[in-house]
Design a protein around this motif. Structure first.
Motif: not given
Length: 126
Positions: A40-44, A58-60, A104
């Motif tokens: 998804g778009t929340n992956v850094t 906090t990141v994915y 995460k």
């Protein structure tokens, strides 16, 4: 007599459900390899994780397990994506080298000043 006429519909529904699940399984296994696997778009991207970032952020991340190292009560895994590599400290002990993972974690930075130079490293703590 009413109960007998509903049985073919239930069997048909179960058959369609099983066929649908089986066909989805073969499609997902071929689509989850290498760089095509996106959650998804929340992956850094790893290159965007910087030491200046807040230690509470906090990141994915998503990538492949390159190396692993046992710690006292935890494990450290080096995760790589197409943009870079980062170490992740976690309680998980069953991640194998080469496995595709989404993790995460909180951004951490350990300062290591040595001979007037900063040799610190950014890592994630799950």
């Amino acid at each position: 007599m009413y109960g007998h006429s509903i049985v073919p519909y239930r069997l048909g529904l179960i058959f369609l459900l099983v066929v649908g699940l089986c066909s989805c399984g073969s499609l997902t296994s071929s689509g989850l390899n290498g760089t095509n696997f996106t959650i998804g778009t929340n992956v850094t991207p790893i290159r965007e994780i910087k030491p200046e970032q807040d230690n509470k952020a906090t990141v994915y991340i998503q990538g492949k397990v390159e190396k692993k190292a046992p710690l006292m009560k935890q494990w450290a895994y080096q995760i790589s994506d197409s943009t870079g590599k980062i170490w992740v400290v976690t309680n998980q002990k069953n991640l194998g080298e080469g496995a595709q993972v989404v993790i995460k974690g909180k951004i951490r930075y350990r300062s290591i000043p040595l001979a007037g130079k900063e040799l610190g490293e950014v890592y994630l703590e799950e």
